[in-house]
Design an enzyme around this catalytic site. Sequence first.
Site, short mmCIF file in Angstrom:
data_model
loop_
_atom_site.label_atom_id
_atom_site.label_comp_id
_atom_site.label_asym_id
_atom_site.label_seq_id
_atom_site.Cartn_x
_atom_site.Cartn_y
_atom_site.Cartn_z
N GLN A 120 17.77 -7.87 -18.68
CA GLN A 120 18.47 -9.16 -18.76
C GLN A 120 17.76 -10.03 -19.81
O GLN A 120 16.69 -9.67 -20.29
CB GLN A 120 18.44 -9.85 -17.39
CG GLN A 120 19.56 -9.40 -16.46
CD GLN A 120 19.66 -10.25 -15.22
OE1 GLN A 120 18.65 -10.70 -14.68
NE2 GLN A 120 20.88 -10.47 -14.75
N ASP A 183 27.97 -11.65 -17.39
CA ASP A 183 28.61 -10.35 -17.16
C ASP A 183 30.06 -10.22 -17.57
O ASP A 183 30.46 -9.26 -18.20
CB ASP A 183 28.55 -10.02 -15.67
CG ASP A 183 27.14 -10.11 -15.12
OD1 ASP A 183 26.22 -10.44 -15.88
OD2 ASP A 183 26.97 -9.85 -13.92
N TRP A 379 32.15 -16.26 -15.39
CA TRP A 379 31.75 -16.38 -16.79
C TRP A 379 32.93 -16.55 -17.75
O TRP A 379 32.80 -16.35 -18.95
CB TRP A 379 30.88 -15.18 -17.23
CG TRP A 379 29.54 -15.18 -16.55
CD1 TRP A 379 29.15 -14.37 -15.53
CD2 TRP A 379 28.42 -16.05 -16.80
NE1 TRP A 379 27.85 -14.67 -15.13
CE2 TRP A 379 27.39 -15.70 -15.89
CE3 TRP A 379 28.19 -17.09 -17.71
CZ2 TRP A 379 26.15 -16.35 -15.87
CZ3 TRP A 379 26.95 -17.73 -17.68
CH2 TRP A 379 25.96 -17.34 -16.77
N GLU A 424 26.45 -21.54 -7.50
CA GLU A 424 26.14 -20.62 -8.59
C GLU A 424 26.83 -21.10 -9.87
O GLU A 424 26.26 -21.11 -10.93
CB GLU A 424 26.64 -19.23 -8.19
CG GLU A 424 26.33 -18.13 -9.18
CD GLU A 424 26.92 -16.79 -8.75
OE1 GLU A 424 27.63 -16.74 -7.72
OE2 GLU A 424 26.68 -15.80 -9.46
#
Length: 451
Positions: A120, A183, A379, A424
Site C-alpha cells: 500500500q 481500490d 472511492w 470511513e
Amino acid sequence: MTDEGSKAAVADKRSALIQDAFAVLRGNDLGASTKPGPSLYPHQWSWDSAFIAIGLSYENADRALKELETLFAAQWSDGRVPHIVFNPKSSDYFPGPDRWDCSSLSKAAPSVPATSGIVQPPVHALALLRVWEIQSKNQSTLKSRFQQLFPKVMAWHRYLATARDPEKMGLITIYHPWESGMDNSPRWDEPLAKIVVGKVPPYERRDIKHVADPSERPTKSEYDRFLWLVECLKKAKYDDDEIYKHHPFLVKDAFASAIFVLASRALGTLAEQLDRPDAERKEIREWEERSRSGIMEHAWDRDHKLALDLEVNAGCSRIAVSTVAGLAPVLMPDLDKSILQIVAERLQGHDFAGNADSKYAVVPSTTPGTKGYHPRAYWRGPSWPVVDWLLWFGLKQNGCATNAEKLRAANLALLEQPNAHFGEYFETKTGTQLGSPNQSWTAAVLIDWLS
Ligand code: 2M8
C-alpha cells in the site's frame, strides 16, 4: 452566550471528540496493532497503521511505535511491507491468508505472521517522523526504537525505488488497485476493463455483509477482476521480475509516487536526527529527487492540470480521469511555486473542495460528473478524511496556510456532525457517513487535527 462562553463550549465539544477518537482506537486495538474498522476490517492494514501511529502517539508513544514495529515485523525479506498482516483470531475477511498463500509461494514472505502479497502507499516514514516530533520530549528514551525501525523503512523505500520502478522513471508501479489504497477509483476502470478474467476459484465475499448498503462496495465483476489479479500474482510467485513480464495490470501510480517523495523527505530528516551514515542520506535524496522529477515529467498533465497515472502495458500512456489523486503534486515538499498555485486552485475549485453541491468543502475522491463517478460508492465520489489530511499536510508544508486551514475546518465541521461516527468516508452532497463507522484512521487524523 458571550464570545468567551461560546469559545469554551467549542473547546469542550472538541476535547470530548478527541476522547471519543481515542476510544475508537482503543476499541479497535488488537494488542500490538490496530484494526482499521470494528468489523469490516479485522486485521492490520499497512497504511492505516501509519496514520493510527500518529494518532496514538499523542497518548502513548510506546503503543504508537508498537503499531509500526508489528507491521515491520511482517516485512518480507525483499523489503516489501505487506498490505495486510493477518490477525490469526479472525477469519471474517476475504481474501484471507489461505487465498494469498504467500509463504508457500515465496521464500521472501514470512511464514508467521501470515500476510498478503501486495503493498500500500508508503506513508510510514512520514508517520515515524511525526511520532518522533510529537514525542520531542522523549526522544532520548525512544531513540533506540527509532534506530531499529530505521533500516527496515530504508529497505522498504529501496524495494519501491528498485523492484517497483525498474524503468527508473521515479514512478512506483502497482500490480493491483488495492495497492493504491483507492481500490475502486475510476482511475483503474480503463486498465481493468482490458483484463481478460480467467478461472477464478469460487469465493464468498465478506465485505458486503458488514456495510449498510452493499451497492456502495465494489461490484461482483470488479471483485472478479481483483481476485483474478491475485491469481496472476500467485502464478508469478510474487516475484517482481516475473510479474513484470506478464502481469495484466501494471500502472504507475502518481499519488503513491508523490507520497514516496514526501516520505523520503521525512526519512531523510530522520536520518539526520538519528545520525545515520552519509551514504544512506545520499540514497534517500536520490529517491526523493528521482520521484519528484518523474512526477513532473511523466505524470503531470498540463491540459488537465492534474497528475495522471500511467498504464505500463499501454506504452506508459496517461489515464485521463479527474480524481483526488491528480492533486498529488501538493504532497511534494518544496513544490515549484507556479505548480503549487495551479494545484492549490484546482483543490479549492469546483471539481474538488469548491464543488457547489457539497455540504462541506471537503475533497471528493472523484470529481462529480466524471465517467465512473458515484456519490456514495467506494472511492468513486465520497470524501475520505484521511486523504484530506494528506492534502492538508501538503498545503501546509508548502506554505499555503490559509488553504490548509480551510480544508481542516471543513473536515472538522464534517466530523463534528452528531451522526459522523468517525466514518470511513462521507457523501459530499449530504455529509452522510458511509462505509464503516469508527474507522481508526479517521479517528487518528481527527486527533492530529485537534491536538
Ligand atoms: C480498503 O481496502 C480493503 C482492501 O485492502 C478493502 O476494501 O477490503 C481501502 O480503503 C484501503 O485504502 C484501506 O487501507 C483498507 C482498510 O481501511 O480498506
